[in-house]
Structure formats: C-alpha cells, structure tokens
Design a protein around this motif. Structure first.
Motif, PDB file in Angstrom:
ATOM      1  N   GLN A   1       0.812  -1.204   0.000  1.00  7.48           N
ATOM      2  CA  GLN A   1       0.000   0.000   0.000  1.00  7.48           C
ATOM      3  C   GLN A   1       0.857   1.270   0.000  1.00  7.48           C
ATOM      4  OE1 GLN A   1      -2.874  -0.105  -0.888  1.00  7.48           O
ATOM      5  NE2 GLN A   1      -3.330   2.043  -0.634  1.00  7.48           N
TER       6      GLN A   1
ATOM      7  N   TYR B   1       1.084   2.669  -3.369  1.00  9.38           N
ATOM      8  CA  TYR B   1      -0.141   3.196  -3.982  1.00  9.38           C
ATOM      9  C   TYR B   1      -0.562   4.483  -3.278  1.00  9.38           C
ATOM     10  CZ  TYR B   1      -0.469  -1.322  -6.357  1.00  9.38           C
ATOM     11  OH  TYR B   1      -0.225  -2.419  -7.134  1.00  9.38           O
ATOM     12  N   ARG B   2      -1.476   4.372  -2.343  1.00 12.27           N
ATOM     13  CA  ARG B   2      -1.990   5.600  -1.726  1.00 12.27           C
ATOM     14  C   ARG B   2      -1.389   5.906  -0.358  1.00 12.27           C
ATOM     15  NH1 ARG B   2      -8.471   4.722  -3.200  1.00 12.27           N
ATOM     16  NH2 ARG B   2      -8.046   3.460  -5.040  1.00 12.27           N
TER      17      ARG B   2
ATOM     18  N   ASP C   1       5.583   8.500   4.309  1.00 11.56           N
ATOM     19  CA  ASP C   1       5.641   8.004   2.927  1.00 11.56           C
ATOM     20  C   ASP C   1       7.028   7.470   2.556  1.00 11.56           C
ATOM     21  OD1 ASP C   1       3.003   8.587   2.381  1.00 11.56           O
ATOM     22  OD2 ASP C   1       3.442  10.604   1.624  1.00 11.56           O
TER      23      ASP C   1
ATOM     24  N   ALA D   1      -9.403  -0.112  -6.319  1.00  9.59           N
ATOM     25  CA  ALA D   1      -8.095   0.258  -6.871  1.00  9.59           C
ATOM     26  C   ALA D   1      -7.918  -0.426  -8.223  1.00  9.59           C
ATOM     27  CB  ALA D   1      -6.987  -0.151  -5.917  1.00  9.59           C
TER      28      ALA D   1
ATOM     29  N   ASP E   1      -4.983  -0.274 -11.085  1.00 15.07           N
ATOM     30  CA  ASP E   1      -3.797   0.467 -10.642  1.00 15.07           C
ATOM     31  C   ASP E   1      -2.521  -0.373 -10.684  1.00 15.07           C
ATOM     32  OD1 ASP E   1      -5.207   2.776 -10.314  1.00 15.07           O
ATOM     33  OD2 ASP E   1      -5.350   2.654  -8.120  1.00 15.07           O
TER      34      ASP E   1
ATOM     35  N   TRP F   1     -11.948   4.297   1.088  1.00 16.90           N
ATOM     36  CA  TRP F   1     -10.826   3.383   0.840  1.00 16.90           C
ATOM     37  C   TRP F   1     -10.393   2.686   2.129  1.00 16.90           C
ATOM     38  CZ3 TRP F   1      -8.806   0.248  -2.152  1.00 16.90           C
ATOM     39  CH2 TRP F   1      -7.463  -0.100  -2.131  1.00 16.90           C
TER      40      TRP F   1
END
Ligand code: FES
Ligand SMILES: [Fe+2]
Ligand SMILES: [Fe+2]
Lengths: 330, 72
Positions: free
Chosen positions: A51, A54-55, A62, A144, A147, A198
């Motif tokens: 993950q 992705y987001r 991050d 998703a 993606d 989400w």
C-alpha cells in the motif's frame, strides 16, 4: 486511510516497521509451506507494505516505502508467496501445449477451467447478505482496479505497451471522469448502502481477498515478474465478462437496484474487449517479440486461475454453498 | 459480423473464435439500420451471432467454444 491493525505476527511485524521501528524484532517466521496464499496474517502484512506504493496512509511516513527494513520484509513475504504459486501452478502448466500460440492458450486455459464459480452462485442462489458480503470482499481489489497494471507500462515496449495503455485508458474512464471504473465500483457500493471509503472493509475481508490484490501488485511492482503480470491480466480480463453478466443479474434478483448492478453491467462489454486486447495484443506481442517470456506469461495466467479457485472456495465455503450450486456452466 | 462500423479511420482485427475488434469507429450500424454509438477506444463486435448485447460481443462465444471442446 489510517494504518490498519495487525492480526498476527507477520502483520504485527509490518505494522511495527510502518510505525517507525528501525528493525523488525526477531527472525522472520513464515507460515507453513503451502499456506501463504490463504494465511490472513501473511496476506495482510504484504498488503500493508504494498500500500505504500499506492496511496499510503495518513499516519505513516511516505518515505518508508524504500526503507531497507520494509523492503527486506516485503522481499521475504513475496519470495514465499511466489515460491508457493510456482509449485501450486506446476500441474496446470504441465499440460500447456508448446505449439499453440500464447493468446489461444491463455483463452483456452480460461475456457477449460472448471473451478467453482462465485458468479454462478450469486446469479441464482445467493441471498442479499451474500451479495453484500461479496461487494465488501472485492472492494479491496476493485476500488483500486487497474492500478497495479499501470506499474507495468514503463516496463513494456512497442505493441505490448500500446495494448496495455489502450486497456488502461478504458479502465480509467476513456476520458470521462464519471466512467472511471474504480469510481463505478464506489457507486455500486454506495448504492448497496455500503461504505465506499478506501480501506473501510479491510479489517473484515478474508485472506484470499487480500491475495487477489497482492498478486497483481507483486507481479507488476517487480520488473522481473512483469511477463507473469501480463499473463495474469489477460486471464483476469478473460474471466470477467460472462461472470459480470451473472453477477449483475444476481444483484437485481435480490432486489438491489440497477445502480448497484451498473459496475458489472459495464464489465460485460468492457471486458469482452479487454480479454481480446490483453491476450492477443499484450501477451501475444510480448511473446512474439521475446519468445523466451512465454513460460512466464503462462505462469501468471495459471496464478490467476489458481487464486480465483481459492478465493471462490473461501467465499462459497463461508456461505455454505454446495458445489452443484456454484457450477461454472455456460 | 453483419453490423457495419462507420468512421473515417476504421481499423478492424478479427479474433479467431471470437469478436471483431474495431478501432476508430464513430458508430456501428446493425442489420436493422440502427446506429449504435461507439463510446470506448476499442469495441468488440459479435461475430458468433449469440451475444445478448448485439452488436457488441458479451463473451457468449466462450460458451460456444467450451461446448465444442466438451463434445470433441
Ligand atoms: S463473438 Fe463474442 S459473443 Fe459473439
Ligand atoms: Fe474495469
Ligand atoms: Fe477490464
């Protein structure tokens, strides 16, 4: 989304690293051989790490995406997952005929597959609660949608790249924000009274629902595995059009409206196109250009069928569905 | 495929045992003369005549292929 809670030692390990621990405590203990795919803790651990690509999470740094400790854990989990899939697909692959063009073979692998069908059960027998359960389980993957495959684009060339871009353009709404497939799924969920945010159902879904998301991520995020990702995608698309029609009919049968069926309705036509483009123009071109990739393309295809079967067994087992009610006829 | 794609730069690709992929069409005119607008970059026209979504392919041809395989 916020970082979800762990459910066992592996997801606890991932969780601790994502919370900022510099190294994982103690040696990595993987699930028993042959059980990685259906192990909730292992699949959640892998999902938690993927993950970051992705987001991400509102409460996780991050930059941890490339932290050596996180990457090490990811590689440990992925090697176990891949090794298990290699051995689980060996038999399926042993019968593939070397003389048949890869695109024919991919479509034939889907045609002869005789695993239980969730779509057939949803079509005729499922209750409204089963349908809602299905929509929740698939939300991890479908909110998703497409993606993972986008990560394959820069790793492909020529006609294969053109083919994937053509499919992705359609998945991403073909120039219309209101046709973005992920958002069509969100609309389906809202129409059914479910939470479309989400990760809302992440704590509730089963191991194979996470595996359905993790497999294409693993195949696309590792450049070495991209040919398998292409084969996986072709089979995924080729196993969607007819089932989507059945699911749409099942949704209407249990009294959920056309706005809930709309996502599946769209996929009847869309995936009838995507299966051809993915098998012929994506995988076909890839193997014409580099014949040595053929076995990897087929490996990815076999992984998709194998996991589909396990995922169907998990849901049908939970619903107490008998085999003859989930028969893949037609 | 009896339906006819219309457009200035139409390209077609026949898929053995399956549909005909059409790129660049604006619409597709079926046997009754009804025009179906094209809304996606590639469309698949049914060639097996069994689709329930004519003129589009809905993958019903898979069942035809499956039945043929089972009986041979
Ligand atoms: S060619 Fe696909 S349904 Fe007819
Ligand atoms: Fe889609
Ligand atoms: Fe698709």
């Amino acid at each position: 989304m916020l970082l979800p809670d762990p459910v066992g030692p592996l997801s606890r390990r991932a969780h601790a690293l994502l919370r900022g621990a510099h190294r994982a405590p103690g040696p990595l203990e993987l699930p028993e051989a042959g059980s990685f795919t259906e192990d909730l803790d292992a699949q959640l651990a892998l999902w938690l790490i993927h993950q970051l690509s992705y987001r991400g999470y509102d409460d996780v740094d991050d930059d941890l995406e490339w932290s050596p400790a996180v990457v090490t854990l990811r590689r440990g989990l992925e090697s176990a997952f891949e090794a298990e899939l290699r051995s689980a697909t060996r038999e399926r692959l042993a019968v593939t005929d070397a003389g048949t063009p890869v695109e024919e073979l991919l479509l034939a692998m889907v045609a002869v597959d005789d695993g239980p069908s969730v779509a057939a059960y949803l079509h005729r027998h499922a209750t409204r609660e089963h349908v809602l359960d299905y929509l929740r389980e698939r939300s991890v993957q479908q909110l998703a949608e497409a993606d993972a495959q986008s990560f394959m684009l820069p790793r492909l060339r020529g006609a294969a790249k053109v083919a994937l871009a053509e499919i992705q353009y359609d998945e991403y709404g073909a120039g219309r924000a209101d046709r973005l497939h992920q958002d069509l799924y969100a609309r389906t969920m809202r129409g059914a009274g479910l939470d479309d945010s989400w990760g809302a159902y992440l704590p509730d879904v089963g191991a194979t629902s996470l595996a359905l998301a993790n497999l294409p991520s693993m195949l696309a995020l590792n450049r070495r595995l991209v040919p398998a990702g292409a084969g996986h995608f072709a089979v995924f698309e080729a196993s969607s059009s007819v089932p989507s029609r059945k699911i749409a009919a099942g949704i209407e049968r249990v009294g959920l409206g056309p706005e809930v069926a709309a996502y599946f309705d769209e996929h009847v036509e869309a995936d009838a196109v995507h299966e051809q483009v993915a098998a012929r123009d994506l995988c076909g071109s890839l193997v014409v250009e580099r014949p040595e990739l053929r076995s990897e393309v087929l490996f990815g295809a076999a992984c998709c069928l194998h996991l589909d079967r396990l995922a169907a067994e998990e849901l049908l087992g939970r619903w107490g569905a008998s085999d003859d009610r989930a028969e893949r006829a037609g | 495929m009896t339906a006819q794609p219309r457009g200035t730069a139409v390209r077609t690709e026949a898929c053995p045992g399956g549909p005909v992929l059409v790129r660049g069409a604006e619409d597709v005119v079926d046997e009754q003369g009804v025009a179906h607008p094209v809304t996606r970059p590639v469309v698949a026209l049914c060639a097996c005549e069994r689709s329930q979504r004519m003129p589009w392919c809905d993958s019903t041809h898979q069942a035809v292929a499956r039945a043929r395989r089972a009986s041979s």
